[in-house]
Motif scaffolding. Sequence first.
Motif, short mmCIF file in Angstrom:
data_model
loop_
_atom_site.label_atom_id
_atom_site.label_comp_id
_atom_site.label_asym_id
_atom_site.label_seq_id
_atom_site.Cartn_x
_atom_site.Cartn_y
_atom_site.Cartn_z
N VAL A 39 0.86 -1.19 0.00
CA VAL A 39 0.00 0.00 0.00
C VAL A 39 0.89 1.23 0.00
O VAL A 39 1.79 1.36 0.84
CB VAL A 39 -0.94 0.02 1.21
N THR A 40 0.62 2.17 -0.92
CA THR A 40 1.49 3.32 -1.10
C THR A 40 1.21 4.46 -0.13
O THR A 40 2.12 5.16 0.30
CB THR A 40 1.38 3.88 -2.53
N HIS A 41 -0.10 4.69 0.22
CA HIS A 41 -0.42 5.80 1.10
C HIS A 41 -1.82 5.64 1.68
O HIS A 41 -2.51 4.66 1.38
CB HIS A 41 -0.25 7.14 0.39
N LYS A 50 6.73 11.47 -0.51
CA LYS A 50 5.58 12.37 -0.41
C LYS A 50 4.60 12.19 -1.58
O LYS A 50 5.00 11.97 -2.72
CB LYS A 50 6.05 13.83 -0.39
N HIS A 51 3.33 12.32 -1.24
CA HIS A 51 2.24 12.41 -2.20
C HIS A 51 2.43 13.70 -3.01
O HIS A 51 3.01 14.67 -2.53
CB HIS A 51 0.93 12.48 -1.40
N HIS A 66 0.48 17.79 3.44
CA HIS A 66 1.29 17.11 2.42
C HIS A 66 1.51 15.67 2.90
O HIS A 66 2.33 15.39 3.75
CB HIS A 66 2.62 17.82 2.23
N PHE A 67 0.72 14.75 2.37
CA PHE A 67 0.68 13.38 2.85
C PHE A 67 1.94 12.61 2.45
O PHE A 67 2.56 12.87 1.42
CB PHE A 67 -0.54 12.66 2.28
N ASP A 68 2.26 11.60 3.27
CA ASP A 68 3.35 10.68 2.93
C ASP A 68 2.87 9.70 1.85
O ASP A 68 1.68 9.36 1.76
CB ASP A 68 3.80 9.90 4.16
N ASP A 90 0.49 7.91 -5.51
CA ASP A 90 0.05 9.24 -5.93
C ASP A 90 1.21 10.22 -5.87
O ASP A 90 1.16 11.26 -5.20
CB ASP A 90 -1.09 9.74 -5.03
N ALA A 91 2.27 9.90 -6.57
CA ALA A 91 3.43 10.77 -6.62
C ALA A 91 3.95 10.81 -8.05
O ALA A 91 3.75 9.86 -8.82
CB ALA A 91 4.52 10.28 -5.67
N LEU A 92 4.61 11.88 -8.37
CA LEU A 92 5.30 11.98 -9.65
C LEU A 92 6.80 11.99 -9.39
O LEU A 92 7.54 12.84 -9.86
CB LEU A 92 4.85 13.23 -10.41
N THR A 93 7.21 11.01 -8.60
CA THR A 93 8.61 10.84 -8.21
C THR A 93 9.19 9.65 -8.95
O THR A 93 8.65 8.55 -8.89
CB THR A 93 8.71 10.58 -6.68
N GLY A 94 10.27 9.87 -9.67
CA GLY A 94 10.88 8.79 -10.44
C GLY A 94 11.48 7.72 -9.56
O GLY A 94 11.76 7.95 -8.37
N PRO A 95 11.71 6.53 -10.13
CA PRO A 95 12.22 5.41 -9.34
C PRO A 95 13.71 5.47 -9.05
O PRO A 95 14.21 4.70 -8.23
CB PRO A 95 11.88 4.19 -10.21
N GLY A 96 14.43 6.33 -9.75
CA GLY A 96 15.87 6.41 -9.52
C GLY A 96 16.66 5.30 -10.17
O GLY A 96 17.86 5.16 -9.92
N GLU A 97 16.01 4.49 -11.00
CA GLU A 97 16.67 3.41 -11.72
C GLU A 97 15.82 3.07 -12.94
O GLU A 97 14.63 3.38 -12.99
CB GLU A 97 16.80 2.18 -10.82
N PRO A 98 16.42 2.46 -13.96
CA PRO A 98 15.62 2.08 -15.13
C PRO A 98 14.58 1.03 -14.75
O PRO A 98 14.84 0.13 -13.96
CB PRO A 98 16.67 1.50 -16.09
#
Length: 214
Positions: free
Chosen positions: A43-45, A106-107, A116-118, A136-144
């Motif tokens: 579960v993400t958030h 962060k969300h 600002h939800f986690d 619900d984030a637009l955060t990249g995974p940091g890896e391919p």
Amino acid sequence: MRITKFGHSCVRVEHGGTALVLDPGAFTPDAAQAVDGAAGVLVTHEHADHWTADALRAADAPIWTIAAVAEQIREQAPDLAERVTVVAPGQSLEVAGLPVQVVGEKHAVIHPELPHFDNSGYVLTCGDQRVYHPGDALTGPGEPVDVLLAPVCAPWMAVADGIEFARSVAAPRVLAIHDKVYSDLALGIVDQHFGRFLGQDGLEFVRRPDGADL
């Protein structure tokens, strides 16, 4: 590997006879079917469209999630608390034999005057394939990664933001998630825009109906 979309942000990933389910929430009409036989639930958030107690009770699978969700589960569904393992951003773990990386903290911002939800997403490694669910984030995974489960509509996101997020991740295959907010007519327009711009970058974009495989 088999990826099945079960409505909104709920996705079931199967590999080597093991199934993991991500975000079985209130906008997923078949959440109980999604978690049936699952070896684990991620579960993400904390928002209800990403988890419900009834969905988690529909299987006896262990649950991995962030501290904010674990606290809600203890308060709202204490019978589930012993099945919960709390994870943290940047953590590497193994869920039912599959490597999982916890990504982001962060969300996306819904409105500057709201909390600002986690939120932490997950990269699942299935053999030689990596699947990323950002919540619900637009955060990249940091890896391919090979498959991005990309939010396509939300009160906190412009379509252009979603497109640019998917382009920045640059996964060869993009499966639309978080799509219960718009009407079917509006989603047709979303599909056209995502397909056009991701296609220009050589990326495949698809949106599947509930219960359909990638």
